[in-house]
Design an enzyme around this catalytic site. Structure first.
Site, mmCIF file in Angstrom:
data_model
loop_
_atom_site.group_PDB
_atom_site.id
_atom_site.type_symbol
_atom_site.label_atom_id
_atom_site.label_comp_id
_atom_site.label_asym_id
_atom_site.label_seq_id
_atom_site.Cartn_x
_atom_site.Cartn_y
_atom_site.Cartn_z
ATOM 1 N N ARG A 38 -5.042 87.380 -46.957
ATOM 2 C CA ARG A 38 -3.681 87.060 -47.401
ATOM 3 C C ARG A 38 -3.347 87.743 -48.730
ATOM 4 N NH1 ARG A 38 -3.892 80.639 -45.633
ATOM 5 N NH2 ARG A 38 -3.304 80.989 -43.465
ATOM 6 N N LYS A 199 -3.999 72.391 -25.068
ATOM 7 C CA LYS A 199 -3.082 71.359 -24.572
ATOM 8 C C LYS A 199 -1.644 71.841 -24.434
ATOM 9 C CE LYS A 199 -5.750 67.452 -26.385
ATOM 10 N NZ LYS A 199 -5.697 66.219 -27.210
ATOM 11 N N GLY A 357 -4.025 81.385 -35.568
ATOM 12 C CA GLY A 357 -5.416 81.475 -36.015
ATOM 13 C C GLY A 357 -6.404 81.809 -34.919
ATOM 14 N N GLY A 380 1.571 78.033 -38.453
ATOM 15 C CA GLY A 380 2.731 77.208 -38.140
ATOM 16 C C GLY A 380 4.032 77.981 -38.077
#
Length: 401
Positions: A38, A199, A357, A380
């Site tokens: 980053r 999921k 990720g 996110g």
């Protein structure tokens, strides 16, 4: 096309104070940074501004101190890594606003860089408090956002400041937004999306949005089991959210209506236990999964067929692995399809954008990451973009004058 100002729109910066929002929420092993990706992402922006004579003030959060000053979450923990990547000395300032920052700016020379304290040490940061925004902005002339990974948060340092100062996208933010525009904004068709993961419930909004945007939706991971079960397939003791069968049926119906082809595996790799190279490992048709077996990867025939689908496409967006890729041999489908996508990209036949990720790790594991058009390290923010949601940090840049 998204409209926002970039560093190309800046005039003379000599002596100007520029606030730069970066992502320094770095993984640590005690006091040592274990991954400086980053920092390297924002280095071009920081160095360009410094080399043009600006006094550069870095804004970042580190961990979740929840408005308290927690010494183990000081951004100063990342200072050595920042200096190592930039190859420059960086001053640490233990405040984000007020006289201490003003005095530090007085010490800085044009081209110098300073790192301000963790923005989340102040409760007003996450509340997007206008008064805190004004206090921070009072010491600066310009604002640059180079942290797409935090753009889904409407915080002072990601959104509030853009309304108070002339605001610009940094080089990393600019590259990210252009890549995302090419993937789903104004893509070249046909468009394929690979969505994997454990999921369906975690990616309901992604799937619902994508079936209206892409021509081919490839579903993998545990999510595929839930869709297969919804279609009447016995998936044995596989990870499966049986209660979401009606939701899966609704998504498939929406896909049919939108002209989106949904691809589910027809051969799978199964085992009676989840372990590396188990003795019970076998490949079978999806209708031949035994009651005591679990599906852990997509089979070779389905994987080859999916590679053929990619050959017909011009654009690919990828989020999530196709199988339990961390445990061999259940990485085979992810590795094979990633290599196919990388080869097509390298040939110039495909624009490939990936993020998240697990996805970054999976593509790196496959040795395919370097050949993708763009890989987002945002978690996110990338997921919310795939859901079709507006990102406050990006919207604020678009509205900035």
């Amino acid at each position: 096309m998204t409209k926002f100002k970039t560093l190309d729109d800046l005039g003379d910066l000599t002596g100007k104070v520029v606030l730069v929002r970066v992502d320094l929420n770095l993984p640590m092993d005690g006091v040592r940074v274990t991954d400086d990706t980053r920092v390297r992402a924002s280095a071009p922006t920081i160095l360009e501004l410094a080399d043009k004579g600006a006094k550069v003030l870095l804004l970042a959060h580190f961990g979740r101190p929840k408005g308290e000053k927690v010494s183990t979450m000081s951004v100063s923990m990342t200072l050595d890594a920042v200096q190592a990547v930039l190859g420059r000395e960086v001053m640490f300032v233990p405040e984000i606003a007020g006289p201490v920052v003003a005095q530090s700016i007085g010490i800085l020379q044009p081209g110098d860089i300073a790192l301000l304290e963790n923005t989340r040490f102040w409760k007003g940061e996450e509340a997007n408090d206008p008064e805190l925004a004004k206090a921070i902005a009072a010491n600066a002339d310009l604002y640059v956002n180079d942290a797409f990974s935090a753009a889904h948060r409407a915080h002072v340092s990601t959104e509030g400041l853009a309304h108070l100062l002339p605001s610009y996208a940094g080089r990393s933010m600019e590259a990210e937004l252009k890549a995302l525009e090419a993937a789903l904004g104004q893509p070249e068709r046909p468009v394929a999306a690979v969505v994997g993961g454990a999921k369906v419930s975690s990616k309901l909004d992604v799937l619902t949005h994508l079936v209206t945007k892409v021509d081919h939706l490839i579903i993998g991971g545990g999510m595929a089991n839930t869709f297969l079960a919804a279609r009447g397939v016995n998936v044995g003791k596989s990870l499966c959210e049986h209660e979401l069968a009606p939701t899966c049926e609704a998504i498939l119906a929406s896909a049919d209506k939108a002209g989106c082809t949904v691809h589910l595996p027809y051969d799978v790799v199964v085992a009676k236990e989840f372990a590396a190279n188990p003795p019970s490992l076998r490949t079978c048709n999806v209708h031949e999964v035994a009651a005591d077996e679990m599906i852990l990867d997509i089979g070779p025939q389905a994987t080859e067929a999916l590679a053929d689908v990619l050959k017909t496409c011009k654009t690919l967006v990828w989020n999530g692995p196709l199988g339990a890729f961390e445990t061999p041999p259940f990485d085979a489908a992810t590795v094979a399809l990633a290599k196919s996508a990388a080869a097509l990209t390298k040939e110039g036949a495909l624009v490939s954008v990936a993020g998240g990720g697990d996805t970054v790790a999976a593509l790196a594991h496959a040795g395919a990451a370097q050949d993708f058009t763009y890989i987002s390290t945002a978690g996110g923010a990338f997921l919310e973009w795939m859901e079709g949601k507006a990102l406050p940090g990006v919207t604020a840049l678009e509205q900035a004058q």
